[in-house]
Scaffold this active site. Structure first.
Site, short mmCIF file in Angstrom:
data_model
loop_
_atom_site.label_atom_id
_atom_site.label_comp_id
_atom_site.label_asym_id
_atom_site.label_seq_id
_atom_site.Cartn_x
_atom_site.Cartn_y
_atom_site.Cartn_z
N TYR A 53 0.86 -1.19 0.00
CA TYR A 53 0.00 0.00 0.00
C TYR A 53 0.89 1.23 0.00
O TYR A 53 1.81 1.32 0.80
CB TYR A 53 -0.92 0.03 1.24
CG TYR A 53 -2.36 0.08 0.81
CD1 TYR A 53 -2.85 1.21 0.13
CD2 TYR A 53 -3.22 -0.99 1.00
CE1 TYR A 53 -4.16 1.24 -0.32
CE2 TYR A 53 -4.53 -0.96 0.55
CZ TYR A 53 -4.99 0.16 -0.12
OH TYR A 53 -6.28 0.19 -0.57
N GLU A 55 -0.32 4.89 -0.70
CA GLU A 55 -1.01 6.16 -0.96
C GLU A 55 -0.03 7.32 -0.84
O GLU A 55 0.78 7.36 0.08
CB GLU A 55 -2.15 6.36 0.04
CG GLU A 55 -3.39 5.55 -0.31
CD GLU A 55 -4.50 5.73 0.72
OE1 GLU A 55 -4.30 6.44 1.72
OE2 GLU A 55 -5.57 5.13 0.51
N ASP A 199 -5.58 14.11 -25.30
CA ASP A 199 -5.74 12.72 -24.86
C ASP A 199 -5.17 11.85 -25.98
O ASP A 199 -5.81 11.66 -27.02
CB ASP A 199 -7.22 12.44 -24.62
CG ASP A 199 -7.49 10.99 -24.21
OD1 ASP A 199 -6.54 10.17 -24.29
OD2 ASP A 199 -8.63 10.69 -23.84
N THR A 225 -3.46 6.39 -22.12
CA THR A 225 -3.45 5.04 -21.58
C THR A 225 -2.06 4.48 -21.85
O THR A 225 -1.31 5.01 -22.66
CB THR A 225 -4.48 4.12 -22.28
OG1 THR A 225 -4.20 4.13 -23.67
CG2 THR A 225 -5.90 4.59 -22.05
N LYS A 228 -2.36 0.69 -25.12
CA LYS A 228 -2.74 0.60 -26.54
C LYS A 228 -1.47 0.54 -27.40
O LYS A 228 -0.70 -0.40 -27.22
CB LYS A 228 -3.70 1.73 -26.88
CG LYS A 228 -4.99 1.64 -26.04
CD LYS A 228 -6.01 2.70 -26.31
CE LYS A 228 -7.19 2.57 -25.34
NZ LYS A 228 -8.15 3.68 -25.47
N ARG A 234 -2.36 -2.48 -18.67
CA ARG A 234 -3.58 -1.66 -18.67
C ARG A 234 -3.40 -0.59 -17.60
O ARG A 234 -3.14 -0.91 -16.44
CB ARG A 234 -4.81 -2.49 -18.34
CG ARG A 234 -5.00 -3.73 -19.17
CD ARG A 234 -6.44 -4.18 -19.17
NE ARG A 234 -7.18 -3.31 -20.05
CZ ARG A 234 -7.19 -3.42 -21.37
NH1 ARG A 234 -6.51 -4.35 -21.98
NH2 ARG A 234 -7.88 -2.57 -22.10
#
Ligand SMILES: *Cc1c(COP(=O)(O)O)cnc(C)c1O
Length: 416
Positions: A53, A55, A199, A225, A228, A234
């Protein structure tokens, strides 16, 4: 990849993975947003980095024990900066849509006006679809392509921008085969007093591979992203000018997300490392050469390609206008022959989104498997024959055999 522990402990899932391996190996993948990642990317995603974890950001975490994770995240950031020449990078966005949500949050207040590419002409859901957060929270004003050229009408865009005075101009697409005039976007935004947001989800790999012009030098914020054409796990990332760094970071965490996916961010570092190598330039160039070859091969067979061709990895085909097959039917028919693609609206489509006039095809996945221009002739031939067979199941089954034979010549990374 082998999965001995899944095979032993979860035979049901093992069998599912094996069936998907077979589908990926034996089919022709023409979905423009898909790709095959390297075994190294797969390994990073399967690593123990998933256990942590963290954060916060490197050096400023809300949990202990993050010295090593900080190094992995910094490696991804460093490589992304080198790859795109960005001033600031946030690699934590879990996917493209949450990345865009964070960008809107960083730059806008609810209700603010956003000028975005019309969704039925190539824009993305997160650019203002009425059921998406973007369409619900912001006032979206669309811009369009010219009816004759089917290329974005920059003069009309300028008129709309000066009239509407949006707070943000969004340039980017999921289904558009032409280059975007980034510099002109920036000039128009400056005149209208708007922020610039690009984008590049679909074309990031082609920009990293030095084949397409980059918006990064001109734009305030750029999202992409990573899965692609960039051929990573992903996920997504946001690049921006230094002056937006703090707003963007706060919008990603704690604005939109909690803990980052450290194993995925490590896989982003691996993919960026791969994209920095010279063979990624060759890959990107081949993706575009293949797209141009596929587009001409289909034109030769009587298919109308929207805007007359392609500058990138994808093309839109007006199958209804050319062959009186709807996009929905086309998608289904070719799937029976082992070819995967997506139905798609074409500009000024007289038909509906769930059964549009067009299909969208792309070459990133096939190119990763090693296909060249000369193979595109065969792909066009198989696609055309499948479409012409329509409801003839016997013919489709025999084409599927040919598709399988063709596909097996090209290995899929990560599948034995
Ligand atoms: C694919 C895509 C996205 C969203 O990506 P997800 O990871 O599916 O959320 C955003 N913008 C554009 C332009 C895209 O093509």
């Amino acid at each position: 990849m082998n999965y001995p522990n899944i095979e032993k402990n979860d035979p049901r899932l093992y069998e599912i993975i094996k069936r998907e391996e077979q589908r990926q190996k034996e089919g022709i993948e023409l979905i423009a947003s898909e790709n095959y990642v390297s075994p190294a990317v797969l390994e990073a995603m399967g690593s123990i980095l998933t256990n942590k974890y963290s954060e916060g950001y490197p050096g400023k975490r809300y949990y202990g024990g993050n010295e090593v994770i900080d190094q992995a995240e910094n490696l991804a950031i460093e490589r992304a900066k080198e790859l795109f020449g960005a001033e600031h990078v946030n690699v934590q966005p879990l996917s493209g849509s949450p990345a865009n949500l964070a960008v809107y949050m960083a730059l806008l207040n609810p209700g603010d006006k956003v000028l975005g590419f019309s969704l039925d002409q190539g824009g993305h859901l997160s650019h203002g679809h009425p059921l998406n957060f973007s369409g619900k929270l912001y006032t979206i004003i669309p811009y369009f392509v010219d009816k004759d050229t089917e290329v974005v009408d920059m003069d009309e865009l300028e008129e709309i921008a000066l009239r509407e005075k949006p707070k943000l101009i969004l340039a980017g697409f999921s289904a558009y085969s032409r280059s975007m005039e980034w510099k002109r976007f920036k000039e128009i935004a400056d005149k209208a007093g708007a922020y610039t947001f690009a984008d590049i989800a679909h074309i990031a790999g082609l920009i990293a591979g030095k084949q397409l012009e980059s918006p990064v030098p001109y734009f305030d914020v750029v999202s992409t992203t990573t899965h692609k054409t960039l051929r990573g796990p992903r996920g997504a990332m946001i690049m921006c000018k230094e002056k937006f760094a703090s707003a963007v970071d706060k919008a990603v965490f704690p604005g939109v997300q909690g803990g980052p996916h450290d194993h995925i961010n490590a896989a982003k570092a691996v993919a960026f490392g791969e994209a920095l190598k010279s063979d990624f330039v060759d890959y990107s160039a081949q993706v575009i050469r293949n797209a141009k070859a596929l587009s001409s091969a289909l034109q030769k067979r009587g298919y109308r390609v929207v805007s007359g061709g392609t500058d990138n990895h994808l093309m839109l085909i007006d199958v209804y206008g050319s062959k009186q097959i709807t996009g929905k039917e086309a998608e289904k028919v070719v799937e029976c022959a082992g070819i995967c693609m997506k139905k798609n609206m074409i500009p000024f489509d007289p038909r509906k989104p769930l059964d549009p006039s067009g299909i969208r095809l792309g070459t990133p996945a096939l190119t990763t498997r090693g296909a060249k221009e000369s193979d595109m002739e065969m792909v066009a031939d198989l696609l055309d024959r499948a479409l012409m067979s329509r409801t003839d199941d016997a013919r489709l089954a025999s084409i599927q055999k040919e598709v399988r034979e063709f596909s097996l010549k090209f290995p899929v990374p990560g599948i034995a």
